[in-house]
Design an enzyme around this catalytic site. Structure first.
Site, short mmCIF file in Angstrom:
data_model
loop_
_atom_site.label_atom_id
_atom_site.label_comp_id
_atom_site.label_asym_id
_atom_site.label_seq_id
_atom_site.Cartn_x
_atom_site.Cartn_y
_atom_site.Cartn_z
N LYS A 72 9.43 37.75 22.39
CA LYS A 72 8.13 37.08 22.50
C LYS A 72 8.20 35.75 23.25
O LYS A 72 7.40 35.47 24.12
CB LYS A 72 7.56 36.81 21.10
CG LYS A 72 7.17 38.07 20.38
CD LYS A 72 6.32 37.75 19.16
CE LYS A 72 6.10 38.99 18.33
NZ LYS A 72 7.32 39.38 17.59
N LYS B 283 25.46 48.32 28.10
CA LYS B 283 26.25 49.23 28.97
C LYS B 283 25.53 49.62 30.25
O LYS B 283 26.11 50.24 31.12
CB LYS B 283 26.52 50.55 28.22
CG LYS B 283 27.57 50.46 27.16
CD LYS B 283 27.88 51.84 26.60
CE LYS B 283 26.85 52.32 25.59
NZ LYS B 283 26.80 51.59 24.34
N GLU C 103 33.58 43.48 27.23
CA GLU C 103 34.52 44.15 26.33
C GLU C 103 33.78 45.06 25.34
O GLU C 103 34.25 46.14 24.99
CB GLU C 103 35.34 43.09 25.58
CG GLU C 103 36.32 43.64 24.57
CD GLU C 103 37.33 44.59 25.19
OE1 GLU C 103 38.25 44.10 25.84
OE2 GLU C 103 37.19 45.82 25.02
N VAL D 209 32.50 49.24 25.20
CA VAL D 209 33.21 50.39 24.63
C VAL D 209 33.96 49.93 23.38
O VAL D 209 34.73 48.96 23.44
CB VAL D 209 34.24 50.95 25.65
CG1 VAL D 209 34.97 52.15 25.05
CG2 VAL D 209 33.56 51.33 26.96
N ALA E 8 32.95 48.41 20.64
CA ALA E 8 32.53 47.10 20.10
C ALA E 8 33.62 46.04 20.33
O ALA E 8 34.04 45.84 21.47
CB ALA E 8 32.17 47.21 18.63
N GLY F 284 22.64 55.03 7.83
CA GLY F 284 22.23 54.24 8.99
C GLY F 284 23.24 54.30 10.14
O GLY F 284 23.22 53.46 11.04
N ASP G 37 26.00 59.02 24.92
CA ASP G 37 26.52 57.67 24.78
C ASP G 37 28.03 57.64 25.01
O ASP G 37 28.56 56.75 25.70
CB ASP G 37 26.16 57.16 23.38
CG ASP G 37 26.52 55.71 23.22
OD1 ASP G 37 26.04 54.91 24.05
OD2 ASP G 37 27.30 55.38 22.30
N LYS H 223 30.48 55.73 27.93
CA LYS H 223 31.67 54.93 27.63
C LYS H 223 32.90 55.43 28.39
O LYS H 223 33.66 54.64 28.94
CB LYS H 223 31.94 54.94 26.12
CG LYS H 223 30.89 54.13 25.36
CD LYS H 223 31.08 54.27 23.86
CE LYS H 223 30.04 53.44 23.12
NZ LYS H 223 29.96 53.84 21.70
N GLY I 162 28.84 48.17 14.84
CA GLY I 162 28.39 47.22 13.81
C GLY I 162 28.14 45.86 14.44
O GLY I 162 28.83 45.45 15.38
#
Ligand code: ADP
Ligand code: ASP
Ligand code: MG
Length: 818
Positions: free
Chosen positions: A508, A580, A607, A610, A612, A665, A679, A683, A798
């Site tokens: 916003k 990505k 970094e 791929v 995390a 989740g 996905d 990677k 995460g």
């Protein structure tokens, strides 16, 4: 005897003149003899020049402008002289304006403004200010006398910048001061020829007047009272962190002021130096501050350099040709031709090959210089010995100055390295053999950034700063801000690193605040002070700010953001991102981002694209840089799919595992987005490119896990129903693997230049067999890691680990700042 000089701002208003009077009174109380020099009121000299030019062009509006100047002087008289004694001063001021009006009328009639007439017009500035202040002093009972410097300082007839005849001048000053014992209030800046024609000493020349007087009178010191805390490490208007130089040598001060530190007019240093008179630069608006002492040698050097200054606008002339090599006399002729046409050269640089000579001059002389040289070298040009004379404009010079350079090596290395790290291109450079000054020519648009960055490394090197511009404050962005908040103090104290959040944007609102947004209250500040978000505007503003060590942190999943990466890298701004999109677009796009970053000397770090925060890309880049060759990459690169297959086993229904993953989740809202392998495809594509395989996304072969009925189900609920119906399909695959003592794993492989993604079975000897939870794993088989592959394993998704990977990338840029 002590000579004091007050500059334009010091005599520019009623309040400041009150301070001036107090300073003078204090000095008089001490009983030491003083003389005082005044500049014109601030801005008046420029106004008079403008007025003169208007008159010469027939623009009668000049009279209005003149009225404003007159009113300024009247206001000071009204403000500082008691009413009953005002009339004679008013009359004196009016008299001078009458004289000036007559001159201007003449100028407007003949429509001509010579340098000589301009000097006369400008002289009114100092004559007026000095007259008014003398009268104010007299009204306070001080025995003050107005002294028109034209009576005592004589120059030749070089209008605009007269050359002082010291023999006559010194004698006249001594005679004058012997005869007149009252406090002399001397007009700065102005002088006259032997015939009594008015001249000036060059812009800023009131400092020179003070120094000439002091030298002639063998004064004990000269005080230059101005509007800043002395001579500073850089122009405080350009470098906010500049600070006062307490002690500086004449030579250094000369070099700094010559290169644009206009706080002292360079010629003023000469008479002071010749007589070894201490020159102090003091602040009228901070009277008790010690200011700067300019002396024969400076005491207590704390830094490798003393100061930085710049000339904002120069032109660079380059003359080159193969016929110049080894030919004696070319540079002699070149500079003689320029000097005989009164074109002064600011900097010269010649490569040892003698193939070219380049020099910088005032841009207003550029065209003329080029014509002069074309004439001078007409024969050589015709014969082809000289190929071209070219002029480049919109350039600036920065000079770093200091006697300390002689002793400490590595000063120029530090200079060029900080410029390089900020992507600032050096067009030309020169170092004087005195080792007092290193100058670099750069694009004008980089000036502010360069000055601040150079100032940072030489004077604030203990604490380095990174300017962060963070876009996207969703889960990853806000976690990153939280991590920064928790680390700020530690980084500042232990690592001497200041993380300055200079810009923030959510969907916003956005806020750009070069002074920094505190990570403690970013939400409120962005809400209260932010404006409506616009990515192009954010990027444009960032580029305009041109802050040193800028980093753009893209925590969005924006699909159109790649174009901005180009602009940013091109503007020497590093980019850090978990997004990505850029790296998984076309190969040429990927390559061109890498190249731009390299060319600009900035970083493009991703970094977290791929696995995390796992050090996957860094490891590849390290191995590649050290010459290893990749033979094979195998990887499980999706936390979701890792979880699903790590938990799918005997007695467990596939549909239930997928449901459980969704409930926790771990999946996208439609788990098919994970199960499709798209996905993972992006990677492995990025990893392939990192190891030098120029793949396009369509070349990645993805084998579908799901049977057609599951893939085509119209809704997520329908998908789960179909998954249950297909249970036997998965159960069969599972039991087959089980029979062989193997496990199902969804593996991306790169081998022989081909990338494939398949559901495979692995036996107990395979490193992926024991994988658990939602961990990612990659295994690199390289020439060096041939018998046993290099394996990296751990949580690959995460917000905490991703944000910390982004943070680690940012930190790696800071270590590169050196
Ligand atoms: P005055 O009217 O008092 O002679 P000037 O405007 O000539 O004052 O010079 C003072 C100004 O010089 C300051 O206001 C400052 O902006 C500028 N300046 C440029 N470089 C420096 C520097 N290195 N240190 C201090 N001031 C500087
Ligand atoms: N008034 C003159 C100028 O503005 C001289 C000075 O201020 O030193 O250049
Ligand atoms: Mg000045």
């Amino acid at each position: 005897m002590k000579v004091l000089k007050f500059g334009g701002t010091s005599v520019g208003s009623v309040d400041s003149i009150k301070t001036v009077i107090r300073i003078l009174e204090k000095n008089l109380e001490k009983g030491e003899r003083i003389a005082v020099v005044f500049s014109a009121m601030g801005g008046v000299t420029n106004r008079l020049i403008e007025i003169g030019k208007m008159a010469a062009s027939g623009n009668t509006e000049y009279t209005e402008f003149l009225k404003v100047v007159e009113e300024r002087h009247f206001a000071v008289v009204r403000g500082l002289i008691p009413v009953k004694s005002q009339s004679s001063t008013f009359a004196g001021v009016r008299g001078l304006f009458n004289e000036l009006e007559d001159i201007l009328r003449g100028v407007s009639w003949i429509r001509e403004l010579s340098e000589r007439t301009l000097d006369l017009i400008m002289s009114f500035g100092e004559r007026l200010s000095t007259l008014v202040i003398t009268e104010i002093l007299k009204s306070k009972g001080i025995a003050a006398e107005f002294c028109d410097a034209r009576q005592i300082i004589h120059t030749n007839a070089t209008y605009g910048m007269g050359d002082v005849n010291f023999e006559i001048t010194n004698r006249q000053i001594l005679e004058y001061f012997a005869k007149n014992s009252a406090l002399q209030c001397v007009t700065g800046f102005i002088a006259s020829t032997a015939e009594g024609i008015t001249t000036t000493l060059g812009r800023g020349g009131s400092d020179y007047t003070a120094s000439i007087l002091a030298a002639a009178l063998d004064a004990s010191s000269i005080e230059i009272w101005t509007d800043v805390d002395g001579m500073m490490t850089a122009d405080p208007r350009k470098v906010a962190n500049a600070f006062t130089i307490p002690s500086i040598s004449y030579a250094e001060a000369m070099e700094l002021s010559h290169f644009g530190a206009k706080v002292i007019y360079p010629p003023s240093l000469q008479p002071a130096f010749a007589k070894n008179i201490t020159l102090k630069v003091l602040n009228t608006f901070n009277v008790d501050f010690k200011g700067t002492y300019v002396q024969k040698s400076a005491n207590g050097k704390e830094y490798a350099i003393t100061g930085i200054s710049s000339i904002d606008e120069i032109a660079l002339v380059n003359i080159q040709g193969s016929g110049m090599i080894g030919v004696a006399g070319i540079s002699g002729r070149l500079f003689t031709a320029l000097s005989s046409n009164a074109i002064s050269v600011i900097l010269i640089s010649q490569a040892s090959s003698e193939h070219s000579i380049c020099f910088s001059i005032d841009p207003k002389n550029a065209q003329r210089a080029s014509e002069i040289l074309e004439r001078e070298f007409a024969t050589e040009i015709n014969l082809g010995y000289i190929d071209s004379i070219s002029i480049e404009k919109n350039l600036s010079i920065i000079a770093i100055v200091g006697e300390g350079m002689r002793k400490s090596s590595g000063v120029s290395g530090k200079l060029f390295s900080v410029l390089g790290k900020n992507g600032i291109n050096v067009v030309a450079t020169a170092q004087g053999s005195s080792e007092l000054n290193i100058s670099v020519v750069i694009a004008k648009s980089d000036l502010s950034k360069a000055l601040n960055a150079i100032h940072g490394v030489f004077f604030q090197s203990e604490t380095r700063s990174l300017n962060l511009f963070i876009v996207g404050v969703g889960l990853i962005g806000s976690t990153l801000l939280e991590q920064i908040r928790n680390q700020t103090e530690f980084l500042r104290e232990e690592k001497l690193l200041n993380l300055n959040i200079a810009g923030l944007s959510n969907t916003k609102k956005m806020l750009l605040a070069p002074d920094g947004i505190k990570p403690e209250n970013w939400r409120n500040r962005v809400m209260d002070e932010g404006v409506k978000t616009s990515l192009p505007a954010f990027v444009q503003r960032m580029i305009e700010l041109n802050l040193p060590n800028s980093v753009f942190v893209d925590c969005t999943s924006d699909k159109d953001i790649v174009q901005y990466y180009h602009m940013l890298l091109d503007a020497s701004i590093s980019v850090v991102t978990p997004n990505k999109v850029a790296n998984s677009g076309t190969y040429s796009e990927y390559l061109s981002l890498q190249r731009t970053a390299l060319q600009r000397g900035v970083k493009f770090l991703y970094e977290t694209n791929v696995g995390a925060g796992l050090p996957i890309i860094n490891t590849i880049q390290g191995l590649m840089a050290s010459g290893d060759k990749f033979l094979k990459i195998e990887a499980i690169l999706s936390g979701t799919l890792s979880y699903i297959f790590n938990n799918f086993g005997p007695g467990v229904r596939f549909a239930d595992v997928v449901k459980e993953a969704k409930a926790k989740g771990f999946t996208e809202p439609d788990p098919r987005d994970d199960l499709s392998g798209a996905d993972v495809g992006r990677k492995i594509l990025i990893l392939a490119r990192e190891v030098g395989v120029p793949l396009e996304s369509e070349e990645v072969k993805i084998s579908q896990i799901l049977p057609g009925n599951c893939l085509n189900a119209p809704t997520v609920d329908a998908f789960f129903r179909e998954l249950e119906i297909s249970d036997s399909y998965f159960a069969e695959m599972q039991s087959k693997a089980e029979l062989k003592g193997e496990k199902l794993r969804y593996i991306a492989t790169l081998e022989n230049g081909k990338a494939t993604i398949e559901l495979k079975t692995v036996d107990a000897s395979h490193p992926f067999y024991t994988l658990s939870g939602s961990d990612n794993i990659v295994s690199f088989t390289t020439e060096r890691y041939k018998d046993r592959p290099l394996v990296i394993k751990g949580p690959g998704a995460g917000a905490e680990v991703t944000a910390s990977g982004v943070f680690a990338d940012i930190m790696s840029i800071s270590s590169y700042l050196g």
